[in-house]
Design an enzyme around this catalytic site. Structure first.
Site, PDB file in Angstrom:
ATOM      1  N   HIS A  63      84.877  91.885  13.972  1.00 50.99           N
ATOM      2  CA  HIS A  63      86.034  91.085  14.428  1.00 50.99           C
ATOM      3  C   HIS A  63      85.578  89.764  15.048  1.00 50.99           C
ATOM      4  O   HIS A  63      85.277  89.685  16.234  1.00 50.99           O
ATOM      5  CB  HIS A  63      86.837  91.894  15.459  1.00 50.99           C
ATOM      6  CG  HIS A  63      88.194  91.314  15.754  1.00 50.99           C
ATOM      7  ND1 HIS A  63      89.297  92.105  15.978  1.00 50.99           N
ATOM      8  CD2 HIS A  63      88.633  90.032  15.879  1.00 50.99           C
ATOM      9  CE1 HIS A  63      90.349  91.337  16.226  1.00 50.99           C
ATOM     10  NE2 HIS A  63      89.966  90.073  16.173  1.00 50.99           N
ATOM     11  N   HIS A  65      86.257  85.243  14.840  1.00 48.88           N
ATOM     12  CA  HIS A  65      87.045  84.109  14.350  1.00 48.88           C
ATOM     13  C   HIS A  65      86.072  82.960  14.139  1.00 48.88           C
ATOM     14  O   HIS A  65      85.468  82.482  15.100  1.00 48.88           O
ATOM     15  CB  HIS A  65      88.116  83.729  15.379  1.00 48.88           C
ATOM     16  CG  HIS A  65      89.102  84.834  15.631  1.00 48.88           C
ATOM     17  ND1 HIS A  65      90.266  84.962  14.911  1.00 48.88           N
ATOM     18  CD2 HIS A  65      89.074  85.888  16.484  1.00 48.88           C
ATOM     19  CE1 HIS A  65      90.936  86.042  15.337  1.00 48.88           C
ATOM     20  NE2 HIS A  65      90.226  86.628  16.294  1.00 48.88           N
ATOM     21  N   LEU A  66      85.902  82.547  12.872  1.00 49.41           N
ATOM     22  CA  LEU A  66      84.924  81.492  12.585  1.00 49.41           C
ATOM     23  C   LEU A  66      85.574  80.122  12.406  1.00 49.41           C
ATOM     24  O   LEU A  66      84.882  79.123  12.250  1.00 49.41           O
ATOM     25  CB  LEU A  66      84.073  81.869  11.372  1.00 49.41           C
ATOM     26  CG  LEU A  66      83.168  83.107  11.559  1.00 49.41           C
ATOM     27  CD1 LEU A  66      82.363  83.394  10.298  1.00 49.41           C
ATOM     28  CD2 LEU A  66      82.240  82.968  12.761  1.00 49.41           C
ATOM     29  N   ARG A  67      86.907  80.095  12.413  1.00 47.75           N
ATOM     30  CA  ARG A  67      87.693  78.839  12.484  1.00 47.75           C
ATOM     31  C   ARG A  67      87.647  77.932  11.272  1.00 47.75           C
ATOM     32  O   ARG A  67      88.279  76.870  11.288  1.00 47.75           O
ATOM     33  CB  ARG A  67      87.299  78.015  13.712  1.00 47.75           C
ATOM     34  CG  ARG A  67      87.416  78.752  15.035  1.00 47.75           C
ATOM     35  CD  ARG A  67      88.805  79.239  15.319  1.00 47.75           C
ATOM     36  NE  ARG A  67      88.934  79.788  16.669  1.00 47.75           N
ATOM     37  CZ  ARG A  67      89.766  80.764  16.992  1.00 47.75           C
ATOM     38  NH1 ARG A  67      90.552  81.310  16.077  1.00 47.75           N
ATOM     39  NH2 ARG A  67      89.840  81.206  18.226  1.00 47.75           N
ATOM     40  N   ASN A  97      93.030  84.059  10.521  1.00 53.73           N
ATOM     41  CA  ASN A  97      93.930  83.079  11.161  1.00 53.73           C
ATOM     42  C   ASN A  97      93.308  81.690  11.230  1.00 53.73           C
ATOM     43  O   ASN A  97      93.203  81.067  12.273  1.00 53.73           O
ATOM     44  CB  ASN A  97      94.400  83.559  12.546  1.00 53.73           C
ATOM     45  CG  ASN A  97      93.274  83.721  13.547  1.00 53.73           C
ATOM     46  OD1 ASN A  97      92.109  83.855  13.170  1.00 53.73           O
ATOM     47  ND2 ASN A  97      93.596  83.701  14.829  1.00 53.73           N
ATOM     48  N   ASP A 154      95.767  89.558  12.077  1.00 50.95           N
ATOM     49  CA  ASP A 154      95.295  89.480  13.473  1.00 50.95           C
ATOM     50  C   ASP A 154      95.865  88.278  14.214  1.00 50.95           C
ATOM     51  O   ASP A 154      95.847  87.157  13.717  1.00 50.95           O
ATOM     52  CB  ASP A 154      93.771  89.418  13.530  1.00 50.95           C
ATOM     53  CG  ASP A 154      93.281  89.455  14.974  1.00 50.95           C
ATOM     54  OD1 ASP A 154      93.809  90.265  15.749  1.00 50.95           O
ATOM     55  OD2 ASP A 154      92.390  88.669  15.330  1.00 50.95           O
ATOM     56  N   HIS A 181      96.389  94.091  14.924  1.00 46.06           N
ATOM     57  CA  HIS A 181      96.384  93.627  16.313  1.00 46.06           C
ATOM     58  C   HIS A 181      97.656  94.264  16.889  1.00 46.06           C
ATOM     59  O   HIS A 181      98.759  93.799  16.609  1.00 46.06           O
ATOM     60  CB  HIS A 181      96.428  92.093  16.293  1.00 46.06           C
ATOM     61  CG  HIS A 181      96.713  91.427  17.593  1.00 46.06           C
ATOM     62  ND1 HIS A 181      95.933  90.396  18.070  1.00 46.06           N
ATOM     63  CD2 HIS A 181      97.694  91.598  18.515  1.00 46.06           C
ATOM     64  CE1 HIS A 181      96.429  89.968  19.224  1.00 46.06           C
ATOM     65  NE2 HIS A 181      97.494  90.689  19.515  1.00 46.06           N
ATOM     66  N   ASP A 308      85.565  90.099  19.006  1.00 48.16           N
ATOM     67  CA  ASP A 308      86.736  89.213  18.985  1.00 48.16           C
ATOM     68  C   ASP A 308      86.321  87.793  19.403  1.00 48.16           C
ATOM     69  O   ASP A 308      87.068  87.101  20.106  1.00 48.16           O
ATOM     70  CB  ASP A 308      87.876  89.744  19.876  1.00 48.16           C
ATOM     71  CG  ASP A 308      89.204  89.045  19.574  1.00 48.16           C
ATOM     72  OD1 ASP A 308      89.294  88.305  18.576  1.00 48.16           O
ATOM     73  OD2 ASP A 308      90.157  89.241  20.354  1.00 48.16           O
ATOM     74  N   GLY A 327      91.544  83.594  24.033  1.00 47.82           N
ATOM     75  CA  GLY A 327      90.285  83.884  23.356  1.00 47.82           C
ATOM     76  C   GLY A 327      89.064  83.425  24.112  1.00 47.82           C
ATOM     77  O   GLY A 327      89.107  82.439  24.864  1.00 47.82           O
TER      78      GLY A 327
HETATM   79  O1  DOR Z   1      92.321  86.219  22.231  1.00 49.98           O
HETATM   80  C1  DOR Z   1      92.576  86.115  21.046  1.00 49.98           C
HETATM   81  N1  DOR Z   1      92.165  85.056  20.324  1.00 49.98           N
HETATM   82  N2  DOR Z   1      93.292  87.062  20.457  1.00 49.98           N
HETATM   83  C2  DOR Z   1      93.727  86.958  19.198  1.00 49.98           C
HETATM   84  O2  DOR Z   1      94.361  87.850  18.728  1.00 49.98           O
HETATM   85  C3  DOR Z   1      93.462  85.730  18.423  1.00 49.98           C
HETATM   86  C4  DOR Z   1      92.268  85.050  18.919  1.00 49.98           C
HETATM   87  C5  DOR Z   1      92.117  83.651  18.401  1.00 49.98           C
HETATM   88  O3  DOR Z   1      92.227  83.460  17.190  1.00 49.98           O
HETATM   89  O4  DOR Z   1      91.847  82.747  19.191  1.00 49.98           O
HETATM   90 ZN    ZN Z   2      93.662  90.017  17.668  1.00 47.60          ZN
END
Ligand code: DOR
Ligand code: ZN
Length: 428
Positions: A63, A65-67, A97, A154, A181, A308, A327
């Protein structure tokens, strides 16, 4: 590529049960041999001296997030995977996302293209619904063919009963896990932290644990109706939701879950006076929930640890608490926090803790040949000193973003070398 012979280390491979001094030979991107110290002889190999170090399978984070695409100022696939390598990870699964949302085979393939300069393996998780809007399913067989290892919206939980039911049915047909999520966003609108005394003191609206557990319970009720479905509950943060997951498992349902390090290390008090680097979703919970996460992990009721990792730029975090994005980064602190808290404070044996960072997450998303050092598997290896004390400094992070509540945090357990498919990708 030259073969690598790692000598003199203490090998721990939870998948095969090895926990002993062993040497290991890596060749052609695979684990070629494992044997007692001094037994493997290879003149042409590069020698890595692992004396005093643990040699383990490269860590697996399901899990992150590489943006990319879309928000390269927060993180790129290159910078995110460099941070992952520094944290001992050799496989990461990235959430959809992005901008645009990864809801197509084209975007999934774009993420996997060599031009992204990933230094370790990236496994995309594609959106479960078009644009993660919760209305129309994406094309699961095409996404799977392009490399998706699971489907998830997510950050934007799938609320509709009908669409979640359809999602579980389609994902089961194509053997994809559904990662949810679990947050009933109808109950959390306008909330920016956990509901409780700290939210009361700060004058902020709080998210109840029921907003998490009720959606988990709804999803479990749907899994009951879809034979063979696999639901994975992302970043579980409350005792109530963990109890729901465990009840489902006792019924024989295929429901797995992950817990993020921040949810077993910190509680809501860490927000102090509106520290946005302690703001994430799900939020830091009450001390009783933090303790329940630890207990659940120690009892083997949690499948894996996942970070995360959610990078955000300084200018975004430097806003009023309610406006700042959710996040925190997590790839470079996960191993140190896990060893410090689960091993040192709570006596969890290193092999059990490593299982939750290696072959169990690999199993959850069926990443074959990952998370183990069995001969023939990918040559993904981490060398770390479980006894080294160090202090994490956000400014030294490889991630483009520095949003972490662990800046200046003392840690036990430090990564020395990370090898991905037989290539050294990080060395201290
Ligand atoms: O804290 C979070 N950041 N929860 C999420 O579900 C998304 C994530 C994000 O993409 O920044
Ligand atoms: Zn999430």
């Amino acid at each position: 590529m030259k073969p690598i012979l790692i000598r003199g280390g203490h090998l721990i491979d939870p998948a095969t049960g090895i926990d002993a001094p062993h040497d290991i030979l890596l060749e052609d991107g695979k684990v070629a041999a494992i044997d007692k110290p001094g037994k493997i002889k290879r003149k042409d190999a590069e020698i890595l001296d692992a004396s005093g170090l643990v040699v383990a399978p490269g860590l697996v984070d399901i899990h992150v997030h590489l943006r990319e695409p879309g928000q390269g100022y927060k993180e790129t696939i290159a910078s995110g995977t460099a941070a992952a390598a520094a944290g001992g990870f050799t496989s990461v699964c990235c959430m959809p996302n992005t901008i645009p949302v990864n809801d197509s085979p084209e975007i999934t393939r774009w993420m996997l293209a060599p031009e992204r300069n990933a230094v370790i393996r990236v496994f995309p998780i594609s959106a479960a619904t078009v644009g993660s809007m919760g209305e129309k399913l994406t094309n699961y067989p095409a996404l799977k063919k392009s490399g998706a290892v699971g489907v998830s919206d997510d950050g934007k939980p799938i609320l509709g009963d009908e669409i979640m039911f359809e999602c579980l049915k389609a994902a089961t047909r194509y053997r994809l896990p559904v990662i949810q999520h679990t947050e009933d966003t109808r109950l959390t609108a306008g909330c920016s932290m956990n509901a409780g005394p700290v939210a009361f003191r700060l004058g902020l609206r709080g998210m109840t644990v029921e907003s998490e557990s009720s959606l988990a319970e709804r999803d479990i009720a749907l899994v009951r109706k879809v034979k063979g479905a696999h639901l994975h509950v992302a970043h579980l943060s409350s005792k109530k939701a963990l109890d729901a997951v465990n009840a489902a498992r006792n019924e024989g349902l295929h429901v797995t879950c992950e817990v993020a390090p921040h949810h077993f290390v910190l509680n809501e008090e860490r927000i102090g006076d509106y520290d946005t680097n302690a703001k994430m979703n799900p939020p830091l919970r009450a001390e009783s929930d933090r303790a329940a996460m630890i207990e659940g992990i120690l009892q083997g009721r949690v499948d894996c640890i996942a970070t995360d990792h959610a990078p955000h730029a300084c200018h975004e975090k430097e806003q009023e608490f309610e406006r700042a994005p959710n996040g925190i980064t997590g790839l470079e602190t996960a191993l140190g926090l896990t060893i410090s808290v689960l091993h040192k404070q709570h006596g969890m044996p290193l092999p059990s803790l490593l299982a939750m960072l290696t072959h169990r997450p690999a199993q959850v998303l069926s990443l074959t040949g990952r998370g183990t050092l069995a001969v023939g598997s990918h040559a993904d290896v981490v060398l770390f000193d479980p006894n080294e004390k160090w202090t994490f400094r956000a400014k030294d992070s490889r991630s483009k973003s520095k949003n972490t509540p662990f800046d200046g945090y003392p840690m036990l357990g430090r990564v020395h070398t990370t090898i991905s498919e037989g290539r050294i990708v990080f060395q201290r």
